[in-house]
Design an enzyme around this catalytic site. Structure first.
Site, PDB file in Angstrom:
ATOM      1  N   TYR A 158       1.098  -4.630  13.260  1.00 43.02           N
ATOM      2  CA  TYR A 158       0.016  -3.876  12.622  1.00 43.02           C
ATOM      3  C   TYR A 158      -0.833  -3.143  13.656  1.00 43.02           C
ATOM      4  CZ  TYR A 158      -3.529  -2.649   9.230  1.00 43.02           C
ATOM      5  OH  TYR A 158      -4.374  -1.940   8.417  1.00 43.02           O
ATOM      6  N   GLU A 181       0.814  -1.224   0.000  1.00 43.23           N
ATOM      7  CA  GLU A 181       0.000   0.000   0.000  1.00 43.23           C
ATOM      8  C   GLU A 181       0.842   1.267   0.000  1.00 43.23           C
ATOM      9  OE1 GLU A 181      -3.349   0.396   2.759  1.00 43.23           O
ATOM     10  OE2 GLU A 181      -3.524  -1.776   2.709  1.00 43.23           O
ATOM     11  N   GLU A 186     -10.000  -3.572   5.030  1.00 46.41           N
ATOM     12  CA  GLU A 186      -9.667  -2.494   4.084  1.00 46.41           C
ATOM     13  C   GLU A 186      -8.561  -2.960   3.140  1.00 46.41           C
ATOM     14  OE1 GLU A 186     -11.285   1.025   3.065  1.00 46.41           O
ATOM     15  OE2 GLU A 186     -11.751   0.068   4.976  1.00 46.41           O
ATOM     16  N   HIS A 197      -4.825 -11.343  13.717  1.00 48.54           N
ATOM     17  CA  HIS A 197      -3.991 -10.246  14.207  1.00 48.54           C
ATOM     18  C   HIS A 197      -3.480 -10.522  15.600  1.00 48.54           C
ATOM     19  CE1 HIS A 197      -5.775  -6.944  11.457  1.00 48.54           C
ATOM     20  NE2 HIS A 197      -5.339  -7.989  10.811  1.00 48.54           N
ATOM     21  N   ASP A 242      -6.178  -6.450   6.914  1.00 45.67           N
ATOM     22  CA  ASP A 242      -7.520  -6.257   7.485  1.00 45.67           C
ATOM     23  C   ASP A 242      -8.523  -6.127   6.349  1.00 45.67           C
ATOM     24  OD1 ASP A 242      -6.969  -3.764   6.468  1.00 45.67           O
ATOM     25  OD2 ASP A 242      -6.917  -2.726   8.394  1.00 45.67           O
ATOM     26  N   ARG A 301      -3.950  -1.724  13.521  1.00 49.03           N
ATOM     27  CA  ARG A 301      -5.423  -1.771  13.616  1.00 49.03           C
ATOM     28  C   ARG A 301      -5.829  -3.166  14.054  1.00 49.03           C
ATOM     29  NH1 ARG A 301      -4.233   1.344   9.192  1.00 49.03           N
ATOM     30  NH2 ARG A 301      -4.808   3.531   9.466  1.00 49.03           N
ATOM     31  N   ASP A 330      -2.514  -4.242   3.482  1.00 51.06           N
ATOM     32  CA  ASP A 330      -2.623  -4.407   4.949  1.00 51.06           C
ATOM     33  C   ASP A 330      -3.493  -5.607   5.335  1.00 51.06           C
ATOM     34  OD1 ASP A 330      -0.978  -2.299   5.408  1.00 51.06           O
ATOM     35  OD2 ASP A 330      -2.541  -0.870   5.952  1.00 51.06           O
TER      36      ASP A 330
END
Length: 695
Positions: free
Chosen positions: A300, A9, A86, A349, A84, A302, A82
């Site tokens: 990470y 990203e 998103e 996560h 997640d 989030r 990433d």
């Protein structure tokens, strides 16, 4: 030689990841999302199964062209966005935008940007998880429909480009409800009473707090009650009636989740939630460390999981044993169960932790900015502490009898620091325990030296801060780790909420928007409904619910509410109110207009005459200091208060609306609090009902 393309990203990650992979790997960045719904229209086909119409984001054409060139040369393509929802959606959009169907395309994700994590992800390459993509699409489409359907209604009602949002409107309501509680709060008087004793054989005096009688706890409500107790104590005999000694332990804290990191960084470092996320992103993506090149320092950012990988757990324990001693190492992996409460935790996560625990903050301080260092240190200390023994305290509790009355003293002394060697929470630092007279027992002789007593008033609930709002949103199940910071930033930048000294206050504009939302779109700002929608989004991510069915169930009710609001609100157009203030430039009577900061006075002769002035709304009450009119004013940030029109000559101000009535007890001015009138003089505390006067 085979050629592999890895798409990440952010450009920062490119540098970090390139180091770990061989020369046959090309690493490129998409710079976040490459496709989204268009800004100029709804972008969701409401007639045909809510199909979203995605377009290339402006400015991303060049990036996509560069990626297409590399795609042609590549034997395999790895989408490394990433880890997640998103990130999963960005990978899917890249797949569509680069037309990768039919090519060898793999999705890889890693929780930390380290050599071992990146290499492991290549071995565990997988397909894109369409359940996660659909959960993200559902959130995006829901937010778009709510925003684009309700915002024009607000626009028509308040004459400005206002906006509503599925999560932001609920956050606004939560703040508004707290402001209403504070405004209606009536302080209640109470008194504290301390007794100072000399203990025979001890140098230090002992201070004990009044408890009540031997049978019950007593609150001293007013001065009369206090003097009655003092009179009873005049000739009392004081003796130690009970001494309890014990031990208590305090467990080590869990490592940070997104929410707890935002809360603690706000309290300890005074960071706004958006700043915490920005700096954590830098630490995750990679920072240039002298002698090591670009290094991803944390996992990470989030996440709502407190889980730690076995390897990280073992490394942390080894570090604690070496740095502090074996007796400080926690016995087993933290037994504290995750606070799951049936909520979906993206358990791929981990918690937020340092990618390498041996990278001690002090040793890399030179390579970090001040803010990066402070946040990294907070994360590092918390993680190390989570693998350490509980802190142990020796507690002493003493009851002192004075005939039928009782005074108490309690104190604690730390006997084993445990995790506190590494980390102390911000709110704990402020607490200090009494230093107890160790030798006190039932035979100790006490002599009463003096009494200290003080009048207090109960305090209203605290205003929300960013930290306490994040905590509330999480507890209510509203939003997810990635949404807290943007939600709060939105309501502040739109000037619905003002932030002063950490506290969040409603502005006039915020109140108008919140009232319309409550009146016309009750379900949108309903806390339980929003939490229920979050639950549905989680179920989509787990593959249990089809995403379009969630939207098709939600949309008809919203459509009906919008149509009803449009009809009802058409009749409440805000007309320009003509005032008796004359424009000194052209002689016309000025009118009240609404602007970004609320009401102002403008000349109706616009555009020939462009004169404007601040609008000071009189409330029909005379200033208690100088007798001129009291007007509604605003602080620089937009918080409302009542002040004298003759400011700065007269400095009268009140957060609550003053009344014309004077206090019958002390003669001071009174203020309105809900349906009560309360004396403005805190020491007086007189209260009466407003209704009685109006009748």
């Amino acid at each position: 030689m085979a050629r592999y393309l890895v798409i990440v990203e952010s450009p920062t990650k490119v540098k970090t990841i390139k180091k770990f992979l061989g020369s046959n790997y090309v690493v490129m960045a998409s710079n976040g999302h490459v496709r989204d719904l268009p800004k100029s229209q709804m972008g969701v086909d409401l007639e045909h199964d809510f199909e979203p119409k995605y377009i290339t984001i402006r400015g991303k054409g060049e990036i996509l062209a560069g990626l297409r060139k590399e795609v042609k040369k590549a034997d395999k393509i790895y989408l490394a966005t990433d880890p997640d929802r998103e990130g999963e959606a960005i990978s899917w959009h890249l797949m569509k935008a680069l037309k990768l169907e039919g090519k060898k395309v793999y999705r890889i994700s890693f929780n930390e940007i380290t050599k071992s994590a990146v290499k492991a992800s290549l071995k565990n390459a997988r397909d894109i998880d369409m359940d996660l993509v659909d959960a993200q699409q559902a959130r995006r489409v829901l937010d778009r429909i709510v925003g684009y359907k309700i915002s024009p209604v607000l626009w028509a009602k308040v004459k400005r480009g206002l906006s509503a949002g599925r999560v932001q409107s609920v956050a606004l309501r939560i703040i508004a409800d707290r402001e209403d509680e504070i405004a209606a709060f009536i302080p209640e008087e109470y008194w504290s009473l301390d007794a100072n004793f000399k203990v025979k054989g001890e140098k230090k005096p002992l201070t004990a707090k009044f408890y009540g009688t031997k049978d019950e706890k007593i609150t001293i409500h007013n001065e009369e009650e206090l003097h009655k107790i003092l009179a009873d104590l005049e000739d009392a005999e004081y003796e130690v009636v009970d001494v309890k000694r014990g031990e208590r332990s305090k467990k080590a804290p869990l490592p940070f989740t997104t929410s707890t990191l935002q809360q603690e960084a706000s309290k300890a470092l005074n960071f706004a939630t958006s700043k915490t996320m920005r700096i954590a992103q830098q630490l995750y993506e990679g920072v240039d460390i002298k002698g090591s090149g670009t290094v991803g320092l944390i996992t990470y950012l989030r996440t709502d999981s407190t889980r730690i990988s076995e390897e990280a757990d073992a490394n942390a324990r080894a570090y604690v044993g070496k740095a502090y001693g074996e007796e400080y190492v926690a016995e087993t992996a933290s037994e504290q169960k995750q606070k799951n409460d049936g909520k979906n935790i993206q358990d791929a996560h981990e918690a937020i932790r340092p990618s390498d625990v041996t990278r001690v903050p002090a040793e890399i301080k030179e390579s970090l900015t001040r803010d990066q260092f402070r946040l990294y240190q907070l994360i590092w200390k918390r993680f190390v502490a989570s693998r350490m023994q509980p802190a142990k305290y020796e507690t002493t509790s003493v009851k002192i009898g004075a005939d039928d009355y009782r005074f108490t003293v309690s104190a604690s002394k730390i006997i084993f620091e445990g995790f506190r060697l590494a980390y102390v929470e911000s709110d704990e630092e402020k607490q200090s325990g009494n230093v107890m007279v160790n030798s006190i027992d039932k035979d100790s002789e006490l002599t009463k030296e003096s009494f200290d007593y003080k009048q207090h008033f109960t305090q209203p609930p605290a205003h929300y801060t960013e930290a306490s709002l994040v905590k509330t949103l999480e507890e209510l199940g509203i939003g997810r780790p990635s949404t807290y910071a943007p939600t709060i930033s939105t309501i502040i930048t739109r000037r619905y909420v003002a932030k002063e000294n950490k506290n969040l206050y409603m502005t006039e504009l915020g109140e108008v928007v919140n009232n319309i939302m409550k009146q016309s779109f009750a379900s949108i700002v309903d806390v339980n409904f929003t939490a229920y929608m979050e639950g549905l989004l989680d179920m989509i991510a787990e593959g249990k619910v089809e995403w379009k069915s969630v939207i098709s169930n939600f949309y008809p009710d919203l459509k009906e509410a919008v149509e009803k609001a449009e009809k009802e609100l058409e009749t409440v157009k805000i007309e320009d109110e003509v005032t008796d203030v004359v424009c000194e430039k052209c002689g016309r009577n000025m009118v009240i207009k609404y602007g970004p900061h609320g009401k102002f006075l403008a000349c109706p002769g616009f555009p020939e005459c462009r004169n404007t002035k601040p609008y000071l709304e009189k409330i029909g009450v005379a200033c208690p200091k100088c007798g001129k009119d009291i007007v509604l004013r605003k602080t620089k940030k937009g918080r409302r208060y009542y002040g004298c029109e003759d400011n700065p000559e007269c400095d009268f101000m009140s957060w609550q609306k003053p009344s014309e009535e004077k206090c019958p007890k002390c003669g001071s001015y009174m203020v309105e609090k809900g349906n009560k009138l309360v004396c403005g003089n805190e020491q007086c505390g007189f209260v009466k009902n407003k209704e009685k006067d109006e009748k």
